[in-house]
Design a protein around this motif. Structure first.
Motif, PDB file in Angstrom:
ATOM      1  N   GLN A 282      41.692  36.116  10.571  1.00 39.86           N
ATOM      2  CA  GLN A 282      41.715  37.471  10.005  1.00 39.86           C
ATOM      3  C   GLN A 282      42.798  37.597   8.932  1.00 39.86           C
TER       4      GLN A 282
ATOM      5  N   ARG B 202      41.786  35.734   5.701  1.00 38.23           N
ATOM      6  CA  ARG B 202      40.763  36.429   4.905  1.00 38.23           C
ATOM      7  C   ARG B 202      41.383  37.587   4.133  1.00 38.23           C
ATOM      8  N   TRP B 203      42.334  38.279   4.748  1.00 39.72           N
ATOM      9  CA  TRP B 203      43.039  39.333   4.008  1.00 39.72           C
ATOM     10  C   TRP B 203      43.788  38.715   2.833  1.00 39.72           C
TER      11      TRP B 203
ATOM     12  N   LEU C  19      32.708  34.432  10.632  1.00 42.92           N
ATOM     13  CA  LEU C  19      33.210  35.632   9.957  1.00 42.92           C
ATOM     14  C   LEU C  19      33.334  35.408   8.455  1.00 42.92           C
TER      15      LEU C  19
ATOM     16  N   HIS D 252      31.486  37.829   5.803  1.00 38.26           N
ATOM     17  CA  HIS D 252      32.210  38.579   4.773  1.00 38.26           C
ATOM     18  C   HIS D 252      32.161  37.899   3.409  1.00 38.26           C
TER      19      HIS D 252
END
Length: 226
Positions: free
Chosen positions: A35, A38-39, A63, A67
């Motif tokens: 997570q 990805r940010w 994921l 995304h």
């Protein structure tokens, strides 16, 4: 997100100048489902996510597809990173690696090794003072029952006695000495307060405890420029 309190990198800016990320190479260790990476991929030049768990990286890959993020995923041990010296400008992890290995000093050494001079190593973990308190969200979680100085790891086993989980406690002083021994300079130690608008209860985390006890410690360190 740096911890259960809910403070994000956009809030705290522990990566440093956001504008500088555009040309930076970032490495996340203990990324889980990536997570954080990805940010970061939306803001940095290059980001690589790593984890020891193939299952977590499989989730990360799903994921990434969901995304539409092209994020490299590497299966590796945080104490033995498969990257050349001075490969990254920033190494980070939010609640990954550091408390889950017995030799956390090796994690610091590896982070320092792959950093370029002037690069930053940032990690968040459960605040060490929480070790002395029961991990429950209510008022009973506010009474110390265990020695802060007892570094015996917390372990869980299955019915066959096989180890399924381990977490290793280090004091604040231990963490500072680990960073220094790795050649890193501690620039900041952030103990984020519980926000008034966070009413969530998650495991042993709650507004009741957060109002009284620090829950997260964020260590911001840098490899000196040569």
């Amino acid at each position: 997100m740096w911890g259960p309190e809910g403070w994000s990198e956009s809030d705290l800016r522990v990566f440093g100048d956001p504008a500088a990320l555009a040309d930076a190479d970032l490495l996340e260790i203990g990324s889980g489902a990536a997570q954080g990476s990805r940010w970061a991929a939306r803001h940095a030049g290059r980001v690589v996510a790593t984890d020891l768990s193939a299952g977590m990286l499989s989730r990360a890959a799903a994921l990434n597809d969901q995304h539409d993020v092209a994020l490299p995923l590497v299966l590796c041990d945080g104490t033995a990173l498969p990257f050349a010296d001075a490969s990254f400008d920033l190494v980070f992890t939010a609640y990954g690696v550091v408390p889950f290995v017995a030799d956390s000093q090796a994690v610091m050494r590896e982070a320092a090794r792959v950093l370029r001079p002037g690069g930053r190593f940032v990690f968040s973990t459960t605040h060490p003072v929480r070790w002395a308190f029961p991990d429950v969200p209510g008022p009973e979680g506010l009474s110390a029952y265990h020695s802060y100085f007892d570094r015996t790891p917390y372990v869980e086993t299955d019915e066959d006695g096989t180890l399924t989980y381990a977490e290793h406690h280090r004091t604040l002083g231990d963490r500072v000495r680990e960073l220094r021994a790795a050649g890193l300079v501690l620039e900041d130690l952030i103990e984020p307060e519980w926000p008034e608008d966070n009413h969530q209860v998650w495991g042993g985390w709650s507004p009741t405890r957060g109002e009284i006890l620090p829950g997260t410690a964020i260590f911001v360190s840098r490899l000196p420029s040569r």
